[in-house]
Design a protein around this motif. Structure first.
Motif, short mmCIF file in Angstrom:
data_model
loop_
_atom_site.label_atom_id
_atom_site.label_comp_id
_atom_site.label_asym_id
_atom_site.label_seq_id
_atom_site.Cartn_x
_atom_site.Cartn_y
_atom_site.Cartn_z
N PHE A 1 0.83 -1.21 0.00
CA PHE A 1 0.00 0.00 0.00
C PHE A 1 0.87 1.26 0.00
O PHE A 1 1.95 1.29 0.58
CB PHE A 1 -0.92 0.01 1.23
N HIS B 1 -3.65 3.64 -0.97
CA HIS B 1 -4.11 2.85 -2.11
C HIS B 1 -3.22 1.62 -2.28
O HIS B 1 -2.05 1.62 -1.90
CB HIS B 1 -4.08 3.68 -3.40
N ASP B 2 -3.79 0.58 -2.89
CA ASP B 2 -3.00 -0.58 -3.26
C ASP B 2 -2.13 -0.22 -4.46
O ASP B 2 -2.63 0.20 -5.50
CB ASP B 2 -3.91 -1.77 -3.61
#
Length: 362
Positions: free
Chosen positions: A159, A163-164
């Motif tokens: 991450f 966000h990924d």
């Protein structure tokens, strides 16, 4: 028997919210009042980071215990200041990194701009003793294609800013922004190694030889080879496994050098592809086999690494434990896998961080 030491960088976070806290100066001041920990903890580039260094160990079981002890001491000192530590290679939650008050770090911030401000990434560095610079450089030349497997095993940074990232180790992608970081060609001798370092410093692009951020380098302070490719590992047992494999790689490479075996002559371009693949997929997909540079399942490549260092690990009594730890990691997943599973189960990056705080301390 070669001694091994480990440096780990930990993320300081709020124990309730999981948000990074810029409190390293206060934590270090508290640790300095403890005689037992005065030479263990160090300042890092950002105020949200805390670094510790173990003492050199010959026994891998002793090293594992030392890593666990240092993590618990870090948590104790941080707790006195109102925060805690997480062995995360990037912050899952959004963060605005605060650069430490330090002349060197301020120079870097001015010189490299946003690349410095975004370097809130936590790694694991392994030092293994060598007999001379000549042996050390021979080792560096021969471990080059195998280090990407350590990156895949340790990957613990999926991450980035909430966000990924799509990567298992996004830390390694951020780290590559330094102009002196990454893979190296074959040096062939200590004289050539030192000549290149001197030429790099003479350009003025980097401040000094402390900014030689090769994935494997000769230590400035100790008679060691320092391998710097790994994410900080979520679990202390994984960190001990990485250290065990690094010692096996160093001993295997030194034996090859003494036997007159030449290193694998892969280009830096191929090595960059292998490292990218390891950072992208970790243990969940394919890696490039270090000998052939062709894609194979991660499980097969990890087993190839174990085969490569097997005789050295057998001689130190570490092979069975290393094999068992690798099998467990392949079965249960590395830090990136654990973080993504936590996110899927809870839907909350805050919960991911607070769960990883517990993993950090075992």
């Amino acid at each position: 028997m070669r001694t091994v030491g480990v440096e780990e960088e930990l993320l300081l976070v709020d124990p309730e919210t999981g948000e990074p806290r810029a409190l390293s100066a206060a934590v270090l001041a508290h640790a300095e009042r403890d005689d037992a920990d005065q030479d263990v903890f160090e300042k890092e580039l950002h105020e949200q980071m805390l670094e510790f260094a173990t003492h050199p160990q010959s026994s891998m079981e002793s090293l594992r215990a030392e890593i666990a002890r240092c993590r618990k001491e870090a948590a104790r000192h941080a707790g006195e200041i109102g925060c805690t530590v997480a062995a995360l290679a990037t912050s899952p939650l959004p963060v605005s990194p605060a650069i430490s008050v330090n002349q060197r770090y301020q120079w870097m911030a001015e010189r490299y701009g946003i690349a410095t401000r975004e370097q809130l990434v936590m790694g694991c560095h392994v030092h293994v003793s060598v007999e001379s610079d000549e042996e050390g450089v021979a080792v560096i030349d021969r471990v080059r294609p195998w280090l990407q497997v350590l990156l895949a095993l340790s990957a613990n940074s999926p991450f980035w800013q909430g966000h990924d990232s799509g990567y298992s180790s996004y830390r390694s992608r951020v780290w590559q922004r330094w102009p002196s970081a990454g893979q190296t060609g074959i040096f062939g001798s200590a004289e050539r190694y030192h000549r290149l370092v001197s030429e790099m410093v003479a350009t003025g692009v980097i401040l000094d030889d402390g900014m030689i951020y090769f994935d494997a380098r000769l230590s400035r302070q100790y008679p060691t080879v320092e391998v710097r490719v790994s994410d900080v590992c979520l679990r202390s047992g994984t960190a001990a496994l990485v250290a065990t494999l690094v010692r096996g790689l160093v001993e295997t490479a030194a034996r090859e050098w003494r036997a007159g075996r030449e290193p694998l002559d892969h280009s830096v371009s191929l090595l960059r592809l292998a490292y990218w693949q390891a950072a992208r997929s970790g243990l969940t997909g394919e890696l490039l086999h270090p000998a052939t540079m062709r894609r194979m399942p991660a499980e097969a490549v990890v087993r190839a690494l174990l085969d490569h260092v097997g005789p050295a690990l057998e001689d130190t009594g570490d092979f069975d434990r290393a094999r068992s730890a690798c099998e467990e990691l392949l079965r249960e997943g590395n830090g990136a896998t654990v973080q993504r599973e936590l996110m899927e189960r809870t839907g909350s990056l805050r919960d991911v961080v607070t769960a990883c705080v517990r993993h950090t301390q075992g």
